[in-house]
Design a protein around this motif. Structure first.
Motif, short mmCIF file in Angstrom:
data_model
loop_
_atom_site.label_atom_id
_atom_site.label_comp_id
_atom_site.label_asym_id
_atom_site.label_seq_id
_atom_site.Cartn_x
_atom_site.Cartn_y
_atom_site.Cartn_z
N PHE A 67 87.40 75.87 6.61
CA PHE A 67 86.26 74.97 6.74
C PHE A 67 85.93 74.40 5.37
N LYS A 68 85.79 73.09 5.29
CA LYS A 68 85.38 72.46 4.04
C LYS A 68 83.86 72.29 4.02
N TYR A 69 83.22 72.79 2.94
CA TYR A 69 81.77 72.64 2.73
C TYR A 69 81.53 71.77 1.50
N ILE A 70 80.40 71.09 1.50
CA ILE A 70 79.89 70.48 0.27
C ILE A 70 78.46 70.98 0.06
N ILE A 71 78.06 71.08 -1.19
CA ILE A 71 76.68 71.44 -1.53
C ILE A 71 76.08 70.25 -2.27
N LEU A 115 73.79 79.12 -6.07
CA LEU A 115 73.98 79.54 -4.69
C LEU A 115 75.46 79.81 -4.41
N LEU A 116 76.32 78.91 -4.89
CA LEU A 116 77.76 79.08 -4.71
C LEU A 116 78.23 80.36 -5.38
N HIS A 117 77.79 80.59 -6.62
CA HIS A 117 78.22 81.77 -7.36
C HIS A 117 77.72 83.05 -6.70
N GLN A 118 76.47 83.02 -6.22
CA GLN A 118 75.91 84.19 -5.54
C GLN A 118 76.71 84.51 -4.27
N PHE A 119 77.12 83.46 -3.55
CA PHE A 119 77.86 83.66 -2.31
C PHE A 119 79.29 84.14 -2.56
N GLY A 140 84.71 76.58 -5.07
CA GLY A 140 84.77 78.01 -4.84
C GLY A 140 85.27 78.28 -3.43
N THR A 141 85.81 79.48 -3.21
CA THR A 141 86.29 79.86 -1.88
C THR A 141 85.86 81.28 -1.55
N ARG A 142 85.78 81.54 -0.25
CA ARG A 142 85.57 82.91 0.22
C ARG A 142 85.99 82.99 1.67
N ILE A 143 86.59 84.10 2.05
CA ILE A 143 86.97 84.32 3.45
C ILE A 143 85.87 85.14 4.14
N ILE A 144 85.39 84.63 5.26
CA ILE A 144 84.35 85.29 6.04
C ILE A 144 84.89 85.56 7.44
N GLU A 145 84.07 86.19 8.27
CA GLU A 145 84.48 86.45 9.65
C GLU A 145 83.42 85.94 10.62
N VAL A 146 83.85 85.18 11.60
CA VAL A 146 82.96 84.65 12.64
C VAL A 146 83.61 84.91 13.99
N ALA A 147 82.91 85.60 14.86
CA ALA A 147 83.41 85.90 16.21
C ALA A 147 84.81 86.50 16.18
N GLY A 148 85.05 87.38 15.23
CA GLY A 148 86.34 88.04 15.13
C GLY A 148 87.43 87.22 14.48
N GLN A 149 87.10 85.99 14.08
CA GLN A 149 88.08 85.10 13.42
C GLN A 149 87.81 85.05 11.92
N LYS A 150 88.87 85.22 11.13
CA LYS A 150 88.71 85.08 9.69
C LYS A 150 88.77 83.59 9.32
N PHE A 189 75.34 80.24 4.46
CA PHE A 189 76.77 79.92 4.56
C PHE A 189 77.36 80.37 5.90
N LEU A 190 76.95 81.56 6.36
CA LEU A 190 77.50 82.10 7.60
C LEU A 190 77.00 81.36 8.83
N GLU A 191 75.71 81.03 8.85
CA GLU A 191 75.15 80.32 10.01
C GLU A 191 75.77 78.92 10.14
N THR A 192 76.06 78.30 9.00
CA THR A 192 76.74 77.00 9.02
C THR A 192 78.12 77.17 9.66
N ALA A 193 78.84 78.21 9.26
CA ALA A 193 80.18 78.46 9.80
C ALA A 193 80.12 78.76 11.30
N LYS A 194 79.11 79.51 11.71
CA LYS A 194 78.97 79.84 13.14
C LYS A 194 78.76 78.58 13.97
N LYS A 195 77.96 77.67 13.45
CA LYS A 195 77.70 76.42 14.16
C LYS A 195 78.97 75.56 14.23
N ILE A 196 79.73 75.50 13.14
CA ILE A 196 80.99 74.75 13.14
C ILE A 196 81.95 75.36 14.16
#
Length: 215
Positions: free
Chosen positions: A12-16, A27-31, A49-59, A165-172
């Motif tokens: 997922f591509k994000y912009i701040i 915020l980016l550094h904290q995340f 910056g990048t980070r791998i998260i998990e949403v609904a069992g999907q990385k 960051f996570l709620e945005t990913a969940k909505k996407i």
């Protein structure tokens, strides 16, 4: 077993975006680093910056572009809006001017991203309650009127940063599941996992595309 840089299902591509000094880089550094940068320099152009998260069992790998808030960089940073699946719109709760400029930032985001881009409004510096200049209620009303997700957070303490960051990913991800986000569209801001050596393309899965040049 998948490993290394291929251990995710989506990108997922994000912009701040937001005014200078609201704490976008913090915020980016904290995340991504779980640390607060006390003397964070102003961003020149864009940072990444990048980070791998998990949403609904999907990385899911988040690719996050932190844009400069200064007006002189606006022409440069606007090019990074293209193909963003998520946009974090940040203001400083202690500086009303940064809140007053939200409409301008939102207009850019709506004009330069795709119609399904998830926009999340973040009121940063919630740890400075004694210096508050923007009420929670008025920001929440602004978010509701413009159909934005909203949260107050603190890049310093880390409070609610993860959630934004996570709620945005969940909505996407929800938009992908219900079919409102077309993964075959170049501007979707979402890529499928690159094929691993020796694996065949899954059925009913759009072909992965390379990250386009954002310049």
């Amino acid at each position: 077993m998948s490993a290394g840089p291929y251990n995710y299902s989506y990108i997922f591509k994000y912009i701040i975006i937001g005014d200078m000094g609201v704490g976008k880089s913090c915020l980016l550094h904290q995340f991504t680093e779980k640390k607060f940068m006390a003397d964070c320099p102003h961003t020149i152009g864009v940072e990444f910056g990048t980070r791998i998260i998990e949403v609904a069992g999907q990385k899911i790998k988040l690719q996050i572009w932190d844009t400069a808030g200064q007006e002189r960089f606006r022409a440069v940073t606007r090019s990074y809006y293209r193909g963003a699946a998520g946009a974090l719109l940040v203001y400083d709760i202690t500086r009303r001017s940064t809140y007053n400029h939200l409409s301008s930032w939102l207009s850019d985001a709506r004009n330069l991203t795709n119609p399904n881009t998830v926009i999340f409004l973040i009121g940063n510096k919630s740890d400075l309650e004694a210096q508050r200049d923007v009420t929670y209620e008025e920001a929440k009303q602004f978010a509701e009127e413009n159909e934005l997700l909203f949260i107050e957070a603190s890049a310093k303490t880390g409070d609610n940063v993860e959630d934004a960051f996570l709620e945005t990913a969940k909505k996407i991800y929800q938009n992908i599941q219900d079919g409102s986000l077309d993964l075959n569209a170049a501007e979707s801001g979402v890529q499928h996992k690159p094929l691993q050596p020796g694996r065949s393309q899954p059925q009913n899965t759009p072909n992965p595309t390379k990250e386009g040049c954002a310049c």
